[in-house]
Design an enzyme around this catalytic site. Structure first.
Site, PDB file in Angstrom:
ATOM      1  N   THR A 224       0.846  -1.189   0.000  1.00  0.00           N
ATOM      2  CA  THR A 224       0.000   0.000   0.000  1.00  0.00           C
ATOM      3  C   THR A 224       0.882   1.239   0.000  1.00  0.00           C
ATOM      4  O   THR A 224       1.864   1.298   0.729  1.00  0.00           O
ATOM      5  CB  THR A 224      -0.889   0.018   1.259  1.00  0.00           C
ATOM      6  OG1 THR A 224      -1.661  -1.177   1.310  1.00  0.00           O
ATOM      7  CG2 THR A 224      -1.808   1.222   1.266  1.00  0.00           C
ATOM      8  N   ARG A 252     -13.100  -9.153  -1.410  1.00  0.00           N
ATOM      9  CA  ARG A 252     -12.281  -8.824  -0.240  1.00  0.00           C
ATOM     10  C   ARG A 252     -11.973  -7.335  -0.194  1.00  0.00           C
ATOM     11  O   ARG A 252     -11.625  -6.716  -1.184  1.00  0.00           O
ATOM     12  CB  ARG A 252     -10.983  -9.624  -0.284  1.00  0.00           C
ATOM     13  CG  ARG A 252     -10.033  -9.378   0.888  1.00  0.00           C
ATOM     14  CD  ARG A 252      -8.898  -8.439   0.535  1.00  0.00           C
ATOM     15  NE  ARG A 252      -7.868  -8.398   1.574  1.00  0.00           N
ATOM     16  CZ  ARG A 252      -6.806  -7.598   1.550  1.00  0.00           C
ATOM     17  NH1 ARG A 252      -6.626  -6.766   0.533  1.00  0.00           N
ATOM     18  NH2 ARG A 252      -5.916  -7.614   2.529  1.00  0.00           N
ATOM     19  N   ASP A 255      -7.308  -3.243   4.398  1.00  0.00           N
ATOM     20  CA  ASP A 255      -7.308  -2.112   5.324  1.00  0.00           C
ATOM     21  C   ASP A 255      -7.155  -0.778   4.609  1.00  0.00           C
ATOM     22  O   ASP A 255      -7.317   0.276   5.218  1.00  0.00           O
ATOM     23  CB  ASP A 255      -6.209  -2.274   6.368  1.00  0.00           C
ATOM     24  CG  ASP A 255      -4.809  -2.161   5.784  1.00  0.00           C
ATOM     25  OD1 ASP A 255      -4.629  -2.548   4.612  1.00  0.00           O
ATOM     26  OD2 ASP A 255      -3.900  -1.695   6.488  1.00  0.00           O
ATOM     27  N   THR A 275       1.124  -0.271   6.170  1.00  0.00           N
ATOM     28  CA  THR A 275       1.208  -1.196   5.043  1.00  0.00           C
ATOM     29  C   THR A 275       1.467  -2.586   5.594  1.00  0.00           C
ATOM     30  O   THR A 275       2.042  -2.733   6.673  1.00  0.00           O
ATOM     31  CB  THR A 275       2.329  -0.775   4.070  1.00  0.00           C
ATOM     32  OG1 THR A 275       2.379  -1.675   2.961  1.00  0.00           O
ATOM     33  CG2 THR A 275       3.687  -0.766   4.746  1.00  0.00           C
ATOM     34  N   GLY A 276       1.031  -3.607   4.850  1.00  0.00           N
ATOM     35  CA  GLY A 276       1.275  -4.966   5.303  1.00  0.00           C
ATOM     36  C   GLY A 276       0.044  -5.835   5.209  1.00  0.00           C
ATOM     37  O   GLY A 276      -0.785  -5.666   4.310  1.00  0.00           O
ATOM     38  N   GLY A 278      -3.170  -6.422   5.699  1.00  0.00           N
ATOM     39  CA  GLY A 278      -4.329  -5.607   6.044  1.00  0.00           C
ATOM     40  C   GLY A 278      -5.434  -6.369   6.724  1.00  0.00           C
ATOM     41  O   GLY A 278      -6.158  -5.813   7.559  1.00  0.00           O
TER      42      GLY A 278
END
Length: 359
Positions: A224, A252, A255, A275-276, A278
């Protein structure tokens, strides 16, 4: 000198001193602002935001310009069109923008057929009383407000990636406790995997044969862009844009468009980007946590580490990062499960600088 003349002189002097104080304050402000902070080494995105805010744009406008540049460049294939195909091979867009002055938010989720995610989110903020629009409704709104579409968001690269995935029996994927477990669908619940066995000798419960899958998260399928900008007036805004997790289940929502998870801003305190993974991170609202921790007196680094540690304690296989910036422009990052980089530009820098954070 008459009493009235003295009063006029004193009043004039006080007015002059107050104006001088304001001018000095503005000078100090201009020395440390503007500031642009972004997840990852998305240098052109930061430069685009910097050009906008350095030329007098508001923080919100600069965030939109920066994230839009990343969408156009398809940063790492995980932002904008042409990346991260879902199980059906389709690319969808999630985006968010938040104004730290008014606390207004605009967001779009699982948006199809429109490539300009951050501009669509900005339109939601400007032309609706809603916070979040999703799916084809978000697409229709964005197009009605003037964005180009409908269009195919896939690219030759994303189609090839999806085709290879299908040939590999749709592995890896985000399904769990389903049959077939190692092939493409259609899928059905694996009811035997959900049986609960009670060990009478220990009074403990065990889940029978539940399948464990390591998280499908890495820098190139959960990248992100999350950006914070402080403008010349010291006002802050944040924004995010992503095309989500590769091979996600259709529908889906990560985040990215969830305020408080991927990003959060409050003029009184500062801002945060994340970021990561989510799906895990949105359960903890890490960016809201970062800003509230800074409100309670934590420095950006301390607040960032605290937010990440709260997630890692519950999910030791979690992968993610946050970047925090306070209202004075001080910044720091924290990460878990990977090495994280974030980018910054401020008046002390000739160009964007990249900072590396170790887990």
């Amino acid at each position: 000198m008459a009493r009235s003349d003295v009063l006029i002189f004193v009043s004039t002097l006080l007015l002059f001193l107050s104006l001088l104080t304001v001018a000095d304050a503005e000078l100090v402000k201009s020395d440390k602002f503007p500031v642009v902070v972004s997840t990852w080494p998305f240098l052109e995105a930061v430069r685009a935001a910097w050009r906008a805010v350095d030329n007098g744009s508001s923080a919100v406008e600069a965030v939109v310009e920066g994230c839009s540049a990343c969408e156009e460049l398809r940063c790492d294939g995980t932002v904008g069109p042409g990346g991260s195909p879902d199980e059906n091979g389709e690319t969808m867009i999630d985006a968010l923008v938040m104004d730290g002055v008014t606390m207004e938010v605009g967001a779009v989720a699982a948006m199809r057929y429109v490539k300009d995610g951050i501009r669509a989110a900005h339109l939601v903020m400007k032309y609706s009383q809603h916070t979040l629009l999703a799916g084809e409704g978000a697409s229709a709104f964005a197009i009605s407000m003037g964005l180009p579409g409908p269009m195919n968001l896939s690219s030759p690269e994303s189609v090839k990636k999806w085709s290879d995935w299908k040939e590999n029996q749709c592995q890896p994927n985000f399904r769990k406790n389903v049959v077939p477990a190692n092939d493409c669908g259609p899928y059905k619940p694996n009811n035997s995997a959900m049986n609960v066995f009670v060990d009478k000798s220990t009074e403990s419960c065990e889940m029978g044969a539940i399948e464990y899958k390591p998280p499908l998260v890495g820098p190139h399928n959960h990248d992100t862009i999350s950006m914070a900008v402080i403008d010349r007036m010291g006002h802050i805004a944040v924004g995010t844009s992503t095309n989500g997790a590769t091979y996600k289940i259709p529908g889906r929502v990560g985040d990215g468009p969830i305020v408080g998870s991927s990003a959060y801003a409050d003029d009184e305190v500062g801002g945060c980007g994340a970021t990561g993974d989510g799906d895990t991170m949105m359960r903890f609202l890490p960016c809201y946590q970062v800003v509230e921790s800074m409100r309670q007196g934590m420095k950006p680094e301390e607040a960032a580490k605290d937010a990440i540690s709260r997630i890692a304690r519950k999910f030791p296989d979690f992968v993610g990062a946050v970047v925090a910036v306070d209202k004075n422009g001080s910044h720091a990052g924290a990460c878990y499960g990977w090495t994280f980089q974030y980018s910054v530009q401020n008046p002390d820098m000739n160009d964007v600088q990249v900072f590396t954070v170790l887990p």
